[in-house]
Design a protein around this motif. Structure first.
Motif, mmCIF file in Angstrom:
data_model
loop_
_atom_site.group_PDB
_atom_site.id
_atom_site.type_symbol
_atom_site.label_atom_id
_atom_site.label_comp_id
_atom_site.label_asym_id
_atom_site.label_seq_id
_atom_site.Cartn_x
_atom_site.Cartn_y
_atom_site.Cartn_z
ATOM 1 N N SER A 249 -13.506 5.148 7.318
ATOM 2 C CA SER A 249 -13.459 6.536 6.870
ATOM 3 C C SER A 249 -12.794 7.372 7.946
ATOM 4 O O SER A 249 -12.778 6.995 9.116
ATOM 5 C CB SER A 249 -14.875 7.045 6.588
ATOM 6 N N ARG B 58 -6.123 6.856 7.482
ATOM 7 C CA ARG B 58 -7.378 6.333 6.911
ATOM 8 C C ARG B 58 -7.672 7.004 5.572
ATOM 9 O O ARG B 58 -7.991 6.341 4.577
ATOM 10 C CB ARG B 58 -8.544 6.582 7.874
ATOM 11 N N ALA B 59 -7.571 8.343 5.572
ATOM 12 C CA ALA B 59 -7.859 9.081 4.333
ATOM 13 C C ALA B 59 -6.881 8.700 3.229
ATOM 14 O O ALA B 59 -7.243 8.701 2.042
ATOM 15 C CB ALA B 59 -7.783 10.583 4.605
ATOM 16 N N GLY B 60 -5.675 8.338 3.597
ATOM 17 C CA GLY B 60 -4.654 7.982 2.610
ATOM 18 C C GLY B 60 -4.712 6.537 2.175
ATOM 19 O O GLY B 60 -3.886 6.108 1.359
ATOM 20 N N GLY B 61 -5.637 5.764 2.729
ATOM 21 C CA GLY B 61 -5.820 4.388 2.283
ATOM 22 C C GLY B 61 -4.911 3.388 2.972
ATOM 23 O O GLY B 61 -4.821 2.237 2.537
ATOM 24 N N LEU B 62 -4.247 3.768 4.065
ATOM 25 C CA LEU B 62 -3.403 2.813 4.788
ATOM 26 C C LEU B 62 -4.211 2.015 5.803
ATOM 27 O O LEU B 62 -3.891 0.856 6.073
ATOM 28 C CB LEU B 62 -2.261 3.534 5.523
ATOM 29 N N GLY C 249 0.840 -1.192 0.000
ATOM 30 C CA GLY C 249 0.000 0.000 0.000
ATOM 31 C C GLY C 249 0.873 1.238 0.000
ATOM 32 O O GLY C 249 2.087 1.154 -0.196
ATOM 33 N N SER D 17 -9.170 15.934 6.387
ATOM 34 C CA SER D 17 -9.511 14.646 7.013
ATOM 35 C C SER D 17 -8.999 14.533 8.444
ATOM 36 O O SER D 17 -9.439 13.662 9.194
ATOM 37 C CB SER D 17 -8.907 13.499 6.189
ATOM 38 N N PRO E 12 -8.215 0.901 7.329
ATOM 39 C CA PRO E 12 -9.614 0.756 6.890
ATOM 40 C C PRO E 12 -10.512 1.787 7.566
ATOM 41 O O PRO E 12 -10.155 2.361 8.600
ATOM 42 C CB PRO E 12 -9.968 -0.664 7.324
#
Lengths: 327, 330
Positions: B240, B232-236, B48, B175, B238
């Motif tokens: 929101s 979370r916002a960066g996709g690391l 990721g 975020s 799970p």
């Protein structure tokens, strides 16, 4: 040209023809009260220009103070045309702390002229110095050295912007009894006292001499001889100005080390080096050479060289290599 | 994503899937050996993005160091993708001295990025941090506070130059869960790490909180939770980010300096909105007399304020006053 040629005082030092007075010029505030500079006003018996001379913009460069004392001892006030204003501690907090930069804000005072009245402490000090100097001075000299870190030869600097004041500053620099003159166009000097005074039509020069933590007799007499010659060039005395210039220099490279350890100097201040010539080496505590620091330009004048056995982390200013423009 | 393939390690700290590792990143050489920043790397169990988080570019701003360490210790690596690189003391020399600027050269590291290997020690350290972050990270967070002298509210800051990296940084800044976001264009910030990274295409933002020579547990938690929300916002991680409210947006910042020496007495609070002409504070001298009354020249958000009874010289920076661009809501 002074904004107020009929000025009466600088700080609390009053101008009285034929007399030498002293006083205090406030430059800033601290929690314990005001800080400022001791000031000497040496007024000649005859009318004439005002020569502003200051020392210790960098707190460790105390040789200029001794040079001013020696110069003033030699002046015959009765025969002097005009007035000498000596500001002996242009950066009071740095002088007290014995640091190059202003300890309170970390700024290098000679990079922030003309300053700001509502800026940082150094900017406010710079603003007050320029306001007072442009009010009273017709010519100005700022005395510097290598402080406690570097050996610096005797040389002069003026801001070569091409203006009428810059041409007068060039004449002052050439008449300041120095072997080399830096006709400076380097942008990092644009906010020096010298450059900003010249921009405001007061011809101003820097005289550099000595350092490495020492003030020798040759440094004191070097400053005094330069100041006496500048005063003669400005028409304040009957002496003949001394022009001993052998070369013109400009375009300075500040050379930094990358290894940390102890520095060993390999060149003399004021010497001419060729490109890639070793300036010195950094050795570690076990005696191994980690780095040989070389001149990136040449032929170049060594305007400053770090003293031997200085303990240096990476990123210390090792030398000023200033390109030789003409001899 | 970062252009180059991810290296095996940052300094001596390795990327090990599912593990938290520690090490040192050499940034310069001291007289007797390397100057190194302590590093922690939390590597997720699957590939990721890489998030670089650093603290203490200004040595006294330790709230970020503690918040970063707290986040790294508690993050659930089994559910995490990618990796978080934590630089716990980005300016080790200033951190050791607990000083804002580097003691060796007096420079403010966050004014000299991207740095230079042929410059002062601060510039050499800045260069190595910048290059390492630029070549390994997909997004960067720089943690700051008011340090020993000032107190700041909890807010985020990104460089607002209209680029794709700036837009991505804005999304991360919003975020983080702060009530205020500074969309910065002030030129005096141009030597900041986040500005130089944004200009080179890497989204980067600052998180600010606390200071005033005091540290409450809540401030440490603010930093830790902001990093978690950004992750979370960066996709690391799970889920929101969880921030539903629209933040107040602030812009152009005026730095306010004293003209007298004495002790600074605040007459407003960090994070408060002051009106034009409203009193910010006073300078009281050693005799107890008010020497200077300092007011705001505009309606402004107080983004930093000198701590009560801070001893000041003339020229002390005692407030940051930002224009208010838009008010937030629920």
């Amino acid at each position: 040209m002074a904004l107020d040629p009929d000025w009466r005082s600088v700080g609390t030092a009053v101008r009285r023809p034929g007399e030498r007075t002293t006083g205090f010029l406030e430059l800033g505030g601290t929690p314990g009260g005001a800080v400022g500079s001791p000031v000497i006003v040496a007024a000649g018996g005859e009318p004439g220009p005002t020569l502003w001379v200051q020392a210790c913009v960098h707190g460790t460069e105390v040789g200029g103070i001794a040079g001013i004392h020696r110069f003033l001892e030699s002046v015959d006030l009765a025969g002097l045309r005009g007035t000498i204003v000596a500001v002996l501690s242009a950066n009071p907090l740095a002088l007290r702390a014995q640091t190059r930069n202003t300890p309170y804000d970390g700024e290098n005072l000679n990079r922030v002229f003309p300053g700001k009245h509502d800026g940082s402490h150094s900017q406010q000090v710079a603003s007050r110095l320029v306001a007072e100097a442009t009010r009273v001075a017709d010519v100005a000299v700022d005395l510097h050295s290598g402080g406690d870190r570097s050996h610096v030869p005797l040389y002069g600097i003026y801001w070569a912007s091409g203006s009428a004041a810059a041409r007068q500053a060039s004449e002052l620099a050439h008449a300041s009894a120095v072997p080399y003159v830096w006709a400076a166009t380097d942008s990092w000097l644009a906010h020096s006292f010298m450059a900003q005074m010249t921009e405001q039509n007061v011809p101003a020069i820097i005289i550099e001499c000595g350092g490495a933590g020492q003030v020798g007799e040759e440094h004191v007499s070097g400053f005094a001889r330069s100041l006496a010659s500048v005063a003669a060039q400005a028409g304040m005395t009957h002496a003949v100005p001394v022009n001993e210039v052998r070369g013109i220099i400009d375009e300075c490279t500040l050379v930094y080390n990358q290894a940390g350890g102890l520095f060993q100097r390999m060149v003399e201040p004021g010497s001419i080096v060729h490109e890639t010539q070793p300036l010195g080496r950094v050795v570690d505590l076990l005696g191994h050479t980690l780095e040989t620091v070389r001149s990136p330009v040449g032929p170049a004048y060594i305007g400053a060289i770090r003293k031997s056995w200085a303990a240096v982390p990476s990123g210390e200013m090792i030398a000023e290599c200033i390109k030789l423009q003409s001899e | 994503l970062a252009s180059a393939p991810r290296p095996d390690r940052i300094g001596s700290a390795a990327f090990v899937p599912g593990e938290l590792t520690r090490g040192d990143l050499p940034l310069a050489q001291h007289i007797d050996g390397p100057v190194s920043a302590p590093v922690m790397i939390a590597t997720g169990s699957r590939p990721g993005p890489t998030l670089w988080v650093q603290a203490a570019v200004h040595g006294g701003e330790v709230g970020g160091t503690l918040g970063l360490a707290r986040f790294l210790e508690r993050v659930e690596l089994s559910t995490m993708a990618g990796a978080v690189i934590g630089i716990l003391a980005a300016n080790p020399l200033a951190f050791q001295a607990q000083a804002r600027n580097t003691p060796q050269d007096g420079e403010n590291m966050n004014r000299v990025f991207p740095g230079s290997l042929s410059g002062t020690i601060t510039r050499q350290m800045a260069r190595r941090l910048f290059e390492t972050a630029r070549t390994t990270a997909d997004m960067v967070v720089d943690l700051h506070s008011g340090g020993a002298e000032a107190t700041v509210p909890f807010y985020t800051l990104y460089w607002d130059d209209g680029s794709p990296a700036s837009a991505a940084a804005r999304a991360l800044a919003v975020s983080a869960g702060t009530a205020t976001v500074w969309a910065a264009r002030d030129e005096w910030l141009s030597g900041a790490l986040i500005v130089q990274l944004t200009r080179s295409g890497t989204p980067a933002l600052i998180v600010e909180s606390g200071g005033g020579a005091a540290l409450e547990d809540g401030e440490i938690e603010s930093f830790a939770s902001a990093i978690e929300s950004i992750a979370r916002a960066g996709g690391l991680l799970p889920g929101s980010p969880g921030s539903a409210r629209e933040p107040t947006m602030i812009g152009s910042c005026d730095l306010v300096f004293t003209k007298e020496g004495g002790f600074f007495v605040p007459r407003c609070r960090p994070g408060q909105i002051v009106e034009g002409g409203e009193r910010i504070g006073e300078v009281v001298d050693v005799f107890g007399q008010v020497r200077e009354r300092i007011s705001s020249g505009k309606r402004a958000f107080v983004a930093a304020l000198g701590r009560p009874y801070l001893p000041v010289h003339s020229g002390a920076m005692i407030a940051e006053l930002n224009d208010i661009v838009s008010h937030g809501g629920a």
